[in-house]
Design an enzyme around this catalytic site. Structure first.
Site, mmCIF file in Angstrom:
data_model
loop_
_atom_site.group_PDB
_atom_site.id
_atom_site.type_symbol
_atom_site.label_atom_id
_atom_site.label_comp_id
_atom_site.label_asym_id
_atom_site.label_seq_id
_atom_site.Cartn_x
_atom_site.Cartn_y
_atom_site.Cartn_z
ATOM 1 N N TRP A 25 48.747 20.697 -6.503
ATOM 2 C CA TRP A 25 48.043 19.735 -6.826
ATOM 3 C C TRP A 25 48.493 18.515 -5.669
ATOM 4 O O TRP A 25 47.568 17.724 -5.587
ATOM 5 C CB TRP A 25 48.202 18.962 -8.464
ATOM 6 C CG TRP A 25 47.635 20.147 -9.491
ATOM 7 C CD1 TRP A 25 48.202 20.981 -10.243
ATOM 8 C CD2 TRP A 25 46.158 20.572 -9.495
ATOM 9 N NE1 TRP A 25 47.260 21.724 -10.837
ATOM 10 C CE2 TRP A 25 46.136 21.481 -10.393
ATOM 11 C CE3 TRP A 25 45.184 20.177 -8.958
ATOM 12 C CZ2 TRP A 25 45.037 22.275 -10.804
ATOM 13 C CZ3 TRP A 25 43.891 20.832 -9.005
ATOM 14 C CH2 TRP A 25 43.853 21.894 -10.158
ATOM 15 N N LYS A 62 46.105 17.238 -21.331
ATOM 16 C CA LYS A 62 47.155 17.736 -21.647
ATOM 17 C C LYS A 62 47.980 17.210 -22.790
ATOM 18 O O LYS A 62 47.813 17.075 -23.955
ATOM 19 C CB LYS A 62 48.363 17.869 -20.567
ATOM 20 C CG LYS A 62 47.498 18.817 -19.204
ATOM 21 C CD LYS A 62 48.127 18.457 -17.810
ATOM 22 C CE LYS A 62 47.284 18.977 -16.899
ATOM 23 N NZ LYS A 62 46.891 20.407 -16.777
ATOM 24 N N ASP A 110 51.030 11.153 -9.630
ATOM 25 C CA ASP A 110 49.993 11.876 -10.587
ATOM 26 C C ASP A 110 51.016 12.367 -11.667
ATOM 27 O O ASP A 110 51.640 13.073 -11.571
ATOM 28 C CB ASP A 110 49.627 13.331 -9.715
ATOM 29 C CG ASP A 110 48.875 14.132 -10.423
ATOM 30 O OD1 ASP A 110 48.791 13.956 -11.838
ATOM 31 O OD2 ASP A 110 48.269 14.860 -10.068
HETATM 32 N N1 PMP Z 1 47.253 17.143 -11.088
HETATM 33 C C1 PMP Z 1 47.975 17.989 -11.938
HETATM 34 C C2 PMP Z 1 49.262 17.914 -11.850
HETATM 35 C C3 PMP Z 1 47.328 18.885 -12.572
HETATM 36 O O1 PMP Z 1 47.938 19.733 -13.503
HETATM 37 C C4 PMP Z 1 46.111 19.024 -12.619
HETATM 38 C C5 PMP Z 1 45.225 19.894 -13.324
HETATM 39 N N2 PMP Z 1 45.661 20.652 -14.206
HETATM 40 C C6 PMP Z 1 45.147 18.199 -11.700
HETATM 41 C C7 PMP Z 1 45.916 17.203 -10.962
HETATM 42 C C8 PMP Z 1 43.658 18.178 -11.460
HETATM 43 O O2 PMP Z 1 43.180 17.561 -12.680
HETATM 44 P P1 PMP Z 1 41.604 17.562 -12.993
HETATM 45 O O3 PMP Z 1 41.318 18.689 -13.564
HETATM 46 O O4 PMP Z 1 41.701 16.556 -14.127
HETATM 47 O O5 PMP Z 1 41.090 17.065 -11.991
#
Ligand code: PMP
Length: 359
Positions: free
Chosen positions: A100, A194, A170
């Site tokens: 991510w 989450k 994030d």
């Molecule tokens: N950052 C992290 C740490 C994640 O775990 C995730 C998705 N599991 C994301 C970003 C992406 O999130 P989204 O699907 O809400 O765009």
């Protein structure tokens, strides 16, 4: 409750507190005969949900006055783009600790001079950096980190000090799992699915002086200033996700707040890591000092055993433990709504499984 519902270790969307789900069901038509899905987002009732949710975030996370709380859409991925669009001047620094953060970096790279100042790719993302390993570059508008790496199962246990360069985090997969000192950050963001609630809502906590930076020549929908000026009601927000988030926040408060949840989360994670460390049968992905308390990742000796493990777990009503396709193996996500009883069920099964194979 877990006797009728599966023991769910999903990584996100993830299990929600049963009490909250029940509350939604029981009070579904409580808005003068309508459900929250049917009332105006500009009604007094919905205004109160927004106001109370903000107040709860402020109370639970001890958010100082010079921060604004925004409820946006588009998930954390949308923030990967909004952050550099709004806040990057000459350049910005990225700390790469998994899939991510790589995504966040590649989006920023499209927009400007994004620099990698640390990566743990060499260790297959099994660690996060120590604070001293994070040295911002001159002229960086911010430093971006991912506090918990959902796929690899690592987490920052010490927040780096970036001095006067805003730290952006994030926190999608560890927000509300422990107290954090918000004043150390310029911006914190998280997809809701989450620890906050259902997918659809995205939390942004931004220092007010950074909002001032976002008066740029951008489409209004992409500016933090637009959403701040409109109390997160510039356009129709994800009402159901926000309502559920509000109930989750109340549930967190009722359960003692973040200090209490942190204690329970550490106990849950420790219970599982103790079983992993009890033999060489389960091999952890994360290095010890970087281990996540939210996502616990490990492998078994081979793929056949992994498949057998997942299948047998399913027969015991244990779900959501298949590792992310990037690293395979097993991942158990122990977000706030997962109970210590749920973890004990998983750990008993793990013990029994390995002992059967003479480990
Ligand atoms: N950052 C992290 C740490 C994640 O775990 C995730 C998705 N599991 C994301 C970003 C992406 O999130 P989204 O699907 O809400 O765009």
């Amino acid at each position: 409750m877990s006797t009728i519902r599966p023991y769910c270790f999903n990584a996100g969307p993830a299990t929600l507190p049963y009490e909250v789900l029940k509350q939604i069901q029981d009070n579904f038509f409580n808005f003068n005969g309508l459900s929250v899905l049917e009332i105006s987002h500009r009604s007094k009732e919905f205004d109160e949900i927004i106001a109370h949710s903000k107040a709860l975030f402020i109370e639970l996370m001890n958010i100082p006055d010079n921060y604004e709380i925004l409820f946006l859409q588009g998930g954390a991925s949308h923030q990967f783009a909004m952050i550099p669009l709004n806040l990057m001047d000459k350049s910005a620094d990225y700390v790469i600790t998994g899939h991510w953060s790589k995504r966040a970096y590649s989006e920023a790279k499209i927009i400007g001079d994004a620099k990698i100042i640390f990566t743990s790719e060499y260790s297959n993302f099994s660690n996060v950096p120590k604070s001293y390993q994070i040295q911002p570059t001159p002229n960086a508008s911010y430093v971006h980190i991912t506090t918990n790496n959902t796929i690899y199962g690592t987490e920052f246990h010490e927040i780096p000090d970036t001095h006067d360069i805003p730290l952006i985090a994030d926190m999608s997969s560890d927000i509300l799992s422990r107290p954090v000192d918000v004043s150390k950050f310029g911006l914190i963001y998280a997809g809701a699915q989450k620890n906050i609630g259902p997918a659809g809502a995205t939390l942004v906590i931004i220092r007010k002086d950074l909002i001032a930076k976002s008066y740029r020549n951008l489409p209004n929908i992409l500016k933090y200033s637009t959403h701040a000026e409109n109390n997160s009601l510039y356009n129709t927000p994800p009402v159901f996700a926000i309502y559920t988030m509000f109930l989750v926040l109340q549930w967190i408060k009722k359960n003692g707040g973040l200090k209490e949840l942190e204690k329970i989360n550490i106990e849950k994670a420790q219970t599982l890591y103790n079983e992993i460390d009890a033999s060489c049968f389960y091999k952890p992905n994360a290095q010890k000092e970087s281990r996540s308390n939210m996502n616990i990742t490990f492998t078994l000796p081979n793929d056949d055993l992994t498949q057998k493990f997942i299948q047998e777990a399913k027969e015991r009503n244990i779900t959501g433990i298949k590792g992310h396709r990037k690293i395979g193996g097993i991942r158990a996500s122990l977000y706030n709504a997962v109970t210590i009883d749920d973890v004990n069920v998983l750990v008993s099964f793990m013990k029994e499984f390995r002992r059967r194979l003479d480990f």
